[in-house]
Design a protein around this motif. Structure first.
Motif, short mmCIF file in Angstrom:
data_model
loop_
_atom_site.label_atom_id
_atom_site.label_comp_id
_atom_site.label_asym_id
_atom_site.label_seq_id
_atom_site.Cartn_x
_atom_site.Cartn_y
_atom_site.Cartn_z
N LYS A 108 0.72 -1.33 -0.01
CA LYS A 108 0.09 -0.11 -0.11
C LYS A 108 0.93 1.31 -0.07
N GLY A 109 0.36 2.24 -0.91
CA GLY A 109 1.31 3.45 -0.77
C GLY A 109 2.23 3.77 -2.05
N THR A 110 2.56 2.49 -2.60
CA THR A 110 3.59 2.31 -3.72
C THR A 110 2.96 2.66 -5.02
N ASN A 111 3.31 2.52 -6.08
CA ASN A 111 2.88 2.91 -7.51
C ASN A 111 1.87 1.90 -7.87
N ALA A 112 0.62 2.30 -7.63
CA ALA A 112 -0.44 1.38 -7.92
C ALA A 112 -0.86 1.21 -9.61
N LYS A 113 -0.37 2.26 -10.13
CA LYS A 113 -0.77 2.14 -11.63
C LYS A 113 0.34 1.39 -12.09
N ALA A 114 1.49 1.61 -12.01
CA ALA A 114 2.58 0.84 -12.75
C ALA A 114 2.44 -0.85 -12.27
N TRP A 115 1.91 -0.99 -10.98
CA TRP A 115 1.74 -2.58 -10.69
C TRP A 115 0.42 -2.95 -11.47
N LEU A 116 -0.63 -2.18 -11.55
CA LEU A 116 -1.75 -2.59 -12.59
C LEU A 116 -1.48 -2.69 -14.01
N PHE A 117 -0.65 -1.71 -14.40
CA PHE A 117 -0.08 -2.05 -15.96
C PHE A 117 0.46 -3.15 -16.17
N ARG A 118 1.34 -3.45 -15.14
CA ARG A 118 2.42 -4.74 -15.21
C ARG A 118 1.30 -5.78 -15.60
N ILE A 119 0.44 -6.05 -14.59
CA ILE A 119 -0.62 -7.03 -14.56
C ILE A 119 -1.54 -7.00 -15.91
N LEU A 120 -1.85 -5.91 -16.33
CA LEU A 120 -2.24 -5.89 -17.74
C LEU A 120 -1.77 -6.21 -18.82
N LYS A 121 -0.36 -5.82 -18.94
CA LYS A 121 0.45 -5.95 -20.01
C LYS A 121 0.82 -7.62 -19.94
N THR A 179 4.71 -0.61 -27.12
CA THR A 179 4.23 -0.50 -25.66
C THR A 179 5.23 0.37 -25.09
N VAL A 180 6.51 0.46 -25.33
CA VAL A 180 7.33 1.20 -24.64
C VAL A 180 6.93 2.74 -24.69
N VAL A 181 6.83 3.19 -25.97
CA VAL A 181 6.31 4.39 -26.41
C VAL A 181 5.00 4.91 -25.75
N LEU A 182 3.92 4.03 -25.68
CA LEU A 182 2.70 4.29 -25.12
C LEU A 182 2.86 4.58 -23.30
N LEU A 183 3.51 3.63 -23.18
CA LEU A 183 3.86 3.59 -21.56
C LEU A 183 4.62 4.80 -21.36
N CYS A 184 5.67 5.38 -21.94
CA CYS A 184 6.28 6.47 -21.56
C CYS A 184 5.73 7.65 -22.16
N ASP A 185 5.46 7.88 -23.33
CA ASP A 185 5.07 8.82 -23.84
C ASP A 185 3.72 9.48 -23.56
N VAL A 186 2.71 8.51 -23.52
CA VAL A 186 1.33 8.60 -23.28
C VAL A 186 1.05 8.56 -21.78
N GLU A 187 1.41 7.49 -21.32
CA GLU A 187 0.82 7.22 -19.94
C GLU A 187 1.99 7.78 -18.98
N TYR A 198 11.14 5.18 -16.92
CA TYR A 198 12.16 4.30 -17.34
C TYR A 198 11.96 2.92 -16.37
N GLU A 199 12.34 3.40 -15.18
CA GLU A 199 12.35 2.23 -14.18
C GLU A 199 11.07 1.78 -14.01
N GLU A 200 9.95 2.43 -13.96
CA GLU A 200 8.79 1.64 -13.88
C GLU A 200 8.40 0.98 -15.07
N ILE A 201 8.71 1.26 -16.21
CA ILE A 201 8.49 0.43 -17.56
C ILE A 201 9.34 -0.75 -17.34
N ALA A 202 10.55 -0.81 -17.15
CA ALA A 202 11.42 -1.86 -16.93
C ALA A 202 10.98 -2.92 -15.76
N ASN A 203 10.48 -2.43 -14.67
CA ASN A 203 9.77 -3.31 -13.97
C ASN A 203 8.52 -4.02 -14.34
N MET A 204 7.73 -3.08 -15.15
CA MET A 204 6.52 -3.74 -15.68
C MET A 204 6.92 -4.89 -16.76
#
Length: 191
Positions: free
Chosen positions: A60-73, A138-146, A150-156
Motif C-alpha cells: 500500500k502506498g507504492t505505485n499502484a498504476k505501475a503495478w496494474l499496468f504490469r498485470i495488464l501487460k 508498448t514502450v512508447v505508449l507507457l512512456c510518452d502517453v502514460e 524508465y524504471e517503472e516500465i523496466a519493472n512492468m
C-alpha cells in the motif's frame, strides 16, 4: 450468505482507494494494445480480478498504476500467446449478425466511446502507432502517453532499463519516420 470480516472489508476499501482511480488509464492502455473496445474491456476486467486476488502482495502506498499496468501487460501477452496457438474459429452468431448488418441499407454506429477515441487521436497517428512493432509500441505508449518512468516500465515489462531506453529511442524514430509525411501535409517543416 456469510458476512464479511473486518479484514475483508478493509481489503475492499483499500482496493477501491488504491486501484479504482486508475480504471480509465488502464482502459485507454488496453484499448491501444488491443485496438478493440470489447477486448479492452475484457482485458481490464481480467486485470482487476487478478489485482484483487493478489492485492495482499501489493504494498500500500507504492505505485499502484505501475503495478496494474504490469498485470495488464502480462495478461495481454498471455492472452495473445494462448490465442496464437489456437486454430481460427468462426462464431456462427457473429457471421449471421454481420450478414444482417451488410444486408441493411445503412448502418449507423452510435458508439460514443468509439467516436471519442477516434477524436482523441488522429487516424494517422493511431495508424502509425499501431504499425510499430509491439515491443516498441508498448514502450512508447507507457512512456510518452502514460508518463511512466524508465524504471517503472523496466519493472512492468521485466527487462533491463537499457533495453527500455533502446526500444524507446528506436520506437520514437520509427514513429517519427512514419509521421514525417503526415506532418508535411499539415504544414510542418523539418529544421
Amino acid at each position: 450468505m456469510a458476512e464479511l470480516t473486518k479484514e475483508e472489508i478493509q481489503k475492499q476499501e483499500d482496493f477501491e482507494e488504491e486501484i479504482i482511480p486508475h480504471l480509465d488509464a488502464m482502459y485507454n492502455f488496453a484499448l491501444r494494445l488491443t485496438s478493440d473496445p470489447s477486448d479492452a474491456e475484457d482485458l481490464v476486467q481480467d486485470t482487476i480480478v487478478k489485482a484483487f486476488r493478489f492485492f495482499s502482495s501489493y504494498e500500500k502506498g507504492t505505485n499502484a498504476k505501475a503495478w496494474l499496468f504490469r498485470i495488464l501487460k502480462n495478461s495481454y501477452i498471455n492472452n495473445y500467446r494462448k490465442q496464437s496457438k489456437q486454430p481460427n474459429q468462426v462464431d456462427y452468431d457473429e457471421v449471421s449478425e454481420f450478414y444482417e448488418t451488410i444486408r441493411a441499407d445503412r448502418t449507423d454506429t452510435s458508439d460514443l466511446e468509439d467516436k471519442m477515441f477516434r477524436e482523441l487521436v488522429d487516424d494517422d497517428i493511431s495508424q502509425a502507432l499501431e504499425e510499430l512493432p509491439e515491443d516498441f509500441r508498448t514502450v512508447v505508449l507507457l512512456c510518452d502517453v502514460e508518463g511512466f518512468t524508465y524504471e517503472e516500465i523496466a519493472n512492468m515489462l521485466d527487462v533491463p532499463i537499457g533495453t527500455i531506453r533502446s526500444r524507446l529511442h528506436r520506437g520514437r524514430n520509427l514513429l517519427k519516420a512514419q509521421l514525417k509525411e503526415y506532418a508535411e501535409k499539415r504544414g510542418y517543416k523539418e529544421d
